[in-house]
Every structure is written in structure tokens, then in C-alpha cells.
Scaffold this motif. Structure first.
Motif, PDB file in Angstrom:
ATOM      1  N   ALA A  13       0.832  -1.202   0.000  1.00 25.05           N
ATOM      2  CA  ALA A  13       0.000   0.000   0.000  1.00 25.05           C
ATOM      3  C   ALA A  13       0.870   1.256   0.000  1.00 25.05           C
ATOM      4  O   ALA A  13       0.635   2.201  -0.775  1.00 25.05           O
ATOM      5  CB  ALA A  13      -0.919  -0.004   1.220  1.00 25.05           C
ATOM      6  N   ILE A  63      -6.831   4.591   1.903  1.00 22.76           N
ATOM      7  CA  ILE A  63      -6.692   3.134   1.902  1.00 22.76           C
ATOM      8  C   ILE A  63      -7.304   2.598   3.182  1.00 22.76           C
ATOM      9  O   ILE A  63      -7.015   3.087   4.276  1.00 22.76           O
ATOM     10  CB  ILE A  63      -5.207   2.720   1.803  1.00 22.76           C
ATOM     11  CG1 ILE A  63      -4.617   3.161   0.463  1.00 22.76           C
ATOM     12  CG2 ILE A  63      -5.063   1.198   1.972  1.00 22.76           C
ATOM     13  CD1 ILE A  63      -3.127   2.914   0.326  1.00 22.76           C
ATOM     14  N   ASP A 106     -11.752  -6.276   2.975  1.00 18.42           N
ATOM     15  CA  ASP A 106     -12.477  -6.078   1.718  1.00 18.42           C
ATOM     16  C   ASP A 106     -13.945  -6.458   1.847  1.00 18.42           C
ATOM     17  O   ASP A 106     -14.334  -7.590   1.552  1.00 18.42           O
ATOM     18  CB  ASP A 106     -11.812  -6.891   0.608  1.00 18.42           C
ATOM     19  CG  ASP A 106     -12.360  -6.527  -0.761  1.00 18.42           C
ATOM     20  OD1 ASP A 106     -12.861  -5.401  -0.902  1.00 18.42           O
ATOM     21  OD2 ASP A 106     -12.284  -7.364  -1.672  1.00 18.42           O
ATOM     22  N   ALA A 158      -9.443   1.445  -1.995  1.00 16.76           N
ATOM     23  CA  ALA A 158      -8.314   0.517  -2.014  1.00 16.76           C
ATOM     24  C   ALA A 158      -8.191  -0.110  -0.627  1.00 16.76           C
ATOM     25  O   ALA A 158      -8.430   0.548   0.395  1.00 16.76           O
ATOM     26  CB  ALA A 158      -7.026   1.261  -2.372  1.00 16.76           C
ATOM     27  N   PRO A 213      -5.549  -2.412  -5.016  1.00 21.07           N
ATOM     28  CA  PRO A 213      -5.643  -1.005  -5.446  1.00 21.07           C
ATOM     29  C   PRO A 213      -6.993  -0.722  -6.103  1.00 21.07           C
ATOM     30  O   PRO A 213      -7.522  -1.538  -6.839  1.00 21.07           O
ATOM     31  CB  PRO A 213      -4.498  -0.866  -6.437  1.00 21.07           C
ATOM     32  CG  PRO A 213      -4.289  -2.254  -6.981  1.00 21.07           C
ATOM     33  CD  PRO A 213      -4.638  -3.197  -5.854  1.00 21.07           C
ATOM     34  N   ARG A 214      -7.547   0.461  -5.794  1.00 18.34           N
ATOM     35  CA  ARG A 214      -8.796   0.894  -6.424  1.00 18.34           C
ATOM     36  C   ARG A 214      -8.763   2.405  -6.631  1.00 18.34           C
ATOM     37  O   ARG A 214      -7.784   3.065  -6.310  1.00 18.34           O
ATOM     38  CB  ARG A 214     -10.004   0.470  -5.562  1.00 18.34           C
ATOM     39  CG  ARG A 214     -10.216  -1.045  -5.460  1.00 18.34           C
ATOM     40  CD  ARG A 214     -11.600  -1.365  -4.943  1.00 18.34           C
ATOM     41  NE  ARG A 214     -11.784  -2.819  -4.834  1.00 18.34           N
ATOM     42  CZ  ARG A 214     -11.885  -3.477  -3.692  1.00 18.34           C
ATOM     43  NH1 ARG A 214     -11.850  -2.821  -2.538  1.00 18.34           N
ATOM     44  NH2 ARG A 214     -12.047  -4.782  -3.676  1.00 18.34           N
TER      45      ARG A 214
END
Length: 330
Positions: A170, A268, A272, A284, A322-323
Motif C-alpha cells: 500500500a 486506503i 475487503d 483501495a 488497489p482501487r
């Protein structure tokens, strides 16, 4: 009108066999002819026969039940953990008794004692440091496996995640986008997860030459909200939240302060969950595979019953997903 439960004698009478034959047939004992076994099992189903769990427990010294103690069922991380343990337990033929401790030493003591009184075959628990002595005592008389956290100096095994790979990836992703001032929402330092994640954050941020701003909080939505507001005052270009509840708080604080995530700030989070993916800028994530942790803990505990040895611990590696929430470049 309440109907009396079906007994082995009722099935024996219906099939014109002895009670002992019924008992062995329901246990699928090959000493009983296959045709007879099928007849008895089908008759038991038709009569809605339910085995007497208490009688079976007295005979086998087992209850086929497992206790689970988590800090909170409101926290989606622990709710998902409990659900994974329960599902895996059901597949293995075990019932689960799930309770929460509220991050309180007296409450975890009460929960553990209640489970022992119900004579569960084993316990999976998220430990509390102030209950360490009690937990060590419990482990002497019943299989006990920690999950999510470990206790320093304790020999009780634990199924935990290793935050280092996810945090490192990250920070590298942020560094590659030009972020050099990163805020971090740290969990309570009374927990191994809070300490270990903060140490990993500091270590990798230092290696990358990043300025660090740390807010010491707790695993609560409110802590994430207040902590993010304080971090924003110091104008970091990115923020990492140290658990899922603080991530939710960070999201609310950004929305309240009109900070456009992914365009004005990189964010971040941890763990999830679907809520992270349906934000205007999907978040993310440092993911620790909570379902895998829960299922691993259950399997390891059950294996210890037959092995007649303490359950084995395990370490689950985290990963970075990652997003769009990190698309912002300062």
C-alpha cells in the motif's frame, strides 16, 4: 397439542427390529445389512427422528459444540469471522455457540465461563490482554485457539494475519504516485494487531522516506471519524486506516468535510467488504482474508480433538487491492 419426540423404540417397532439394531443402523454400522440400514434410516426420516444430543454427549464425553468469542458482532470483520467459523463448523458436524466480549476483560471471562459450563469441545477466541491469566488457565482444561490476535508471552496458539505485505504494498503504491506525507489511523496499542500494524507502517514509511502523521485511536467508527478530522488538519495527501471500522469513520469524515476521495485525497482502508467497493470512489484495501482465517481456525481446532494435542496456529498473509480511491496524485 405437543407430540412426543420419536424414540429409537418407535423406529424399532415400525421396522420390527431391536432397538440395538436401530442404533447401529443409524450410526451406519456395516454389521447391519445394507437393506435393513436403508429401511431404518428412511423410517427415521419419515418419523422425524432427532438424535438426543445430550445423551450422545454423556456417552461420548463430547457435545459436538464449539464456543466462539469475538469482541463485537456489530463490527463486520468479526461478524464475517464468526459466520465463516459457523459455516465450517456446520460442515464438520459441529454446532457453534457465538458470544461477544465487548473488548472487556470481565465480559470475556463471563463468556468463556459460560461456554465451559456448557461443556463445549473447544473454544476459538479473540483474546483480551487483561484476561491473559484466565485464558492460560482455561487452555489447561479445554482446547483453546486464539484468532486475529496473539498475547505476548503466551503459549496459546493463534490464527492471525501478517499485515506487513499488505501495508508495504500500500505504501509503495502511494509512494509511486508521489505521496510523501501519509496519515495513519492506528488501532489500540493494547492489542497485538494495533501494535504490529503501526510498527509495519512506521518501518515501511521510513524506508520510503515518507513523512508520517499517526492518530492513536481504537477499533471504532467514532475513532476513525475523529481521527480523520484531526489528520486532515495536518494536510496529508493520503490516509491509511488500520481496521475496517476506522475506515468507515474515515469515509464519513471525508464526506462531512467535502474531501473528494480519489481526487483530493488518497484513502486506503482495511478488510475487503462490499461497502468498500460501492463508494463513489471504490476504496483501495489491505485485505487479511477474514473468511480464510475463520475457516482455518475451525479446522485446526477440530483436528486437535482427534490428535489429542493443542491446536495449531497459522499466519495468513495480507494483500493490497488497489482501487480508484488512490488515483489522486499530489
Amino acid at each position: 397439542m405437543v407430540t412426543a419426540p420419536t424414540t429409537l423404540r418407535d423406529i424399532a417397532r415400525a421396522c420390527n427390529v431391536s432397538v440395538s439394531t436401530v442404533s447401529r443402523a443409524l450410526a451406519d454400522n456395516p454389521a447391519i445389512a445394507k437393506k435393513t440400514r436403508q429401511l431404518i434410516q428412511e423410517t427415521a426420516k419419515e418419523l422425524n427422528y432427532r438424535p438426543n444430543a445430550q445423551a450422545r454427549a454423556l456417552k461420548s464425553s463430547r457435545t459436538d459444540a464449539i464456543g466462539v468469542v469475538v469482541p463485537s458482532l456489530v463490527n463486520p470483520f468479526f461478524a464475517a469471522m464468526a459466520a465463516a467459523i459457523e459455516d465450517e463448523a456446520n460442515q464438520a458436524g459441529y454446532a457453534t455457540i457465538i458470544t461477544s466480549s465487548g473488548e472487556s476483560s470481565p465480559k470475556i471471562t463471563e463468556a468463556i465461563e459460560a461456554l465451559r459450563a456448557r461443556q463445549v469441545d473447544g473454544i476459538i477466541a479473540v483474546p483480551h490482554i487483561e484476561a491473559a491469566e484466565m485464558l492460560e488457565d482455561v487452555a489447561l482444561s479445554i482446547p483453546l485457539l486464539f484468532i486475529d490476535r496473539h498475547l505476548e508471552g503466551s503459549n496459546i496458539p493463534a490464527v492471525i494475519s501478517d499485515a506487513a505485505p499488505g501495508i508495504k504494498a500500500a505504501l509503495e503504491a502511494l509512494n509511486s504516485r508521489g505521496h510523501h506525507k501519509v496519515g495513519y489511523l492506528a488501532g489500540p496499542q493494547t492489542t497485538s494487531t494495533g501494535r504490529d500494524r503501526l510498527q509495519d507502517f512506521r518501518r515501511y514509511a521510513e524506508e520510503l522516506g515518507m513523512d508520517q502523521i499517526v492518530h492513536h485511536g481504537g477499533y471504532l467508527h467514532e475513532e476513525g471519524f475523529r481521527g480523520t478530522q484531526k489528520l486532515l488538519e495536518q494536510q496529508p495527501t493520503a490516509i491509511i486506516a488500520g481496521d475496517s471500522m476506522m475506515t468507515f469513520g474515515a469515509l464519513e469524515a471525508c464526506y462531512r468535510e467535502n474531501v473528494d476521495i480519489g481526487k483530493q485525497l488518497a484513502l486506503i482502508g482495511f478488510d475487503d467488504f462490499v461497502f468498500m467497493r460501492i463508494q463513489p470512489a471504490p476504496v483501495a484495501i489491505i485485505d487479511q482474508s477474514v473468511e480464510h482465517m475463520g475457516r482455518t481456525a475451525l479446522r485446526n481446532l477440530v483436528q486437535s480433538f482427534s490428535a489429542k494435542s493443542p491446536p495449531e496456529g497459522a499466519v495468513v498473509k495480507t494483500r493490497f487491492i488497489p482501487r480508484e480511491s488512490i488515483e489522486f496524485t499530489p
